[in-house]
Enzyme design. Structure first.
Site: not given
Ligand code: HH2
Length: 285
Positions: A231, A265
């Site tokens: 992040k 995660r």
């Molecule tokens: N962070 C992201 C997405 N979903 N869900 C939970 N529970 N907690 C988190 O910190 C979280 C989440 C963002 O990360 P990522 O899925 O890699 O990115 P993007 O939303 O750009 O697909």
């Protein structure tokens, strides 16, 4: 040794779909993004074979759970229509549900939650904390697990000017209120995991305050999930672009586990699993 420096915690029985998990040992949840525009740059789009290969590699590397999402929540990401999100997710859910590990679906849309559960998902991960009209109803009458996350604002604009009086108290109060709403809708506490939502409407200072005090959220007895992997807060600390945040991501996952997180995660499974093995070996020495 103070409890906060150990990785083993009291038994948490977490019910999610087909699974009853003992979260006394931390679990690694691998991220599989079915997007073209995730901030981490590892989205596989709607390619079922690529998603399956990514999931199998993550399990091989030691992941115990999978989280798939078909809409990026990063600021400025493309909005995905409900029907498109369902069409992207369902074939992948059907394929990954056969892998025999808890399968989480990351969505904030009630219709997508229903479709994902019908296709075999075990856990719904809602960055919006099940606040959309119909979200509680979509999950209440099922046996799925629920990850309830805090977000200030909405994904497109949440990083514009996040503001809190006391970020830890406000996130805690929000999560407590959502758990009460879920319980009032008939959801058993054993089905709920909490997440303070790193980077979702938070400055670096807010994120650091939440990570330092992560134990606060575990104090109510529900397991905590932490998503810090790659992040921008880690970029702000290290000065590194997304592709070079492995070391910072592993450090953040370890710190989260030491402060009570039961699920981390992550994008980089193998390195995180190794780090947790070291932590456990030290605990048990
Ligand atoms: N962070 C992201 C997405 N979903 N869900 C939970 N529970 N907690 C988190 O910190 C979280 C989440 C963002 O990360 P990522 O899925 O890699 O990115 P993007 O939303 O750009 O697909």
């Amino acid at each position: 040794m103070p409890a906060r420096f150990t990785c083993e915690r009291a038994m948490h029985s977490f019910h999610c779909g087909r699974f009853r998990l003992d979260l006394s040992r931390p679990q690694v949840m691998a991220i599989i993004n079915l997007t073209a525009d995730s901030f981490s740059g590892d989205g596989v789009g709607s390619d079922v074979a690529a998603a399956l290969a990514g999931a199998e590699a993550a399990l091989e590397a030691g992941a115990q759970m999978l989280d798939i999402g078909a809409e990026s929540t990063r600021p400025g990401a493309e909005l995905v229509a409900e029907a498109v999100e369902i069409a992207r997710l369902v074939p992948v859910v059907e394929a990954l549900a056969r892998l025999g590990v808890p399968l989480s679906v990351d969505t904030l849309k009630p219709a997508v939650m229903r479709a994902a559960l019908a296709a075999g998902a075990d856990l719904i991960n809602d960055v919006n904390g099940f606040r959309a009209p119909g979200a509680l109803e979509a999950v209440a009458g099922t046996d799925c697990g629920l990850c309830v996350m805090h977000m200030q604002g909405e994904p497109r604009t949440m990083q514009a000017a996040p503001q809190y009086g006391d970020v830890v108290a406000e996130v805690d109060a929000f999560l407590t209120e959502r758990v009460q709403a879920l319980q009032a809708a008939g959801v058993a506490r054993e089905r709920i995991v909490l997440d303070p939502g790193f980077g979702f409407g938070k400055t670096l200072a807010h994120n650091l305050a939440l990570l330092r005090t992560l134990d606060t959220f575990a104090a109510g007895g529900l397991p905590v999930l932490a998503g810090l992997s790659r992040k921008s807060m880690l970029g702000a600390i290290t000065g590194r672009p997304v592709a070079q945040r492995l070391g910072a991501s592993v450090a953040a996952a370890l710190l989260a586990v030491q402060r009570g997180a039961r699920i981390v995660r992550v994008h980089d499974v193998a390195a995180t699993v190794d780090a947790l093995k070291v932590l456990r070996a030290v605990d048990e020495a």
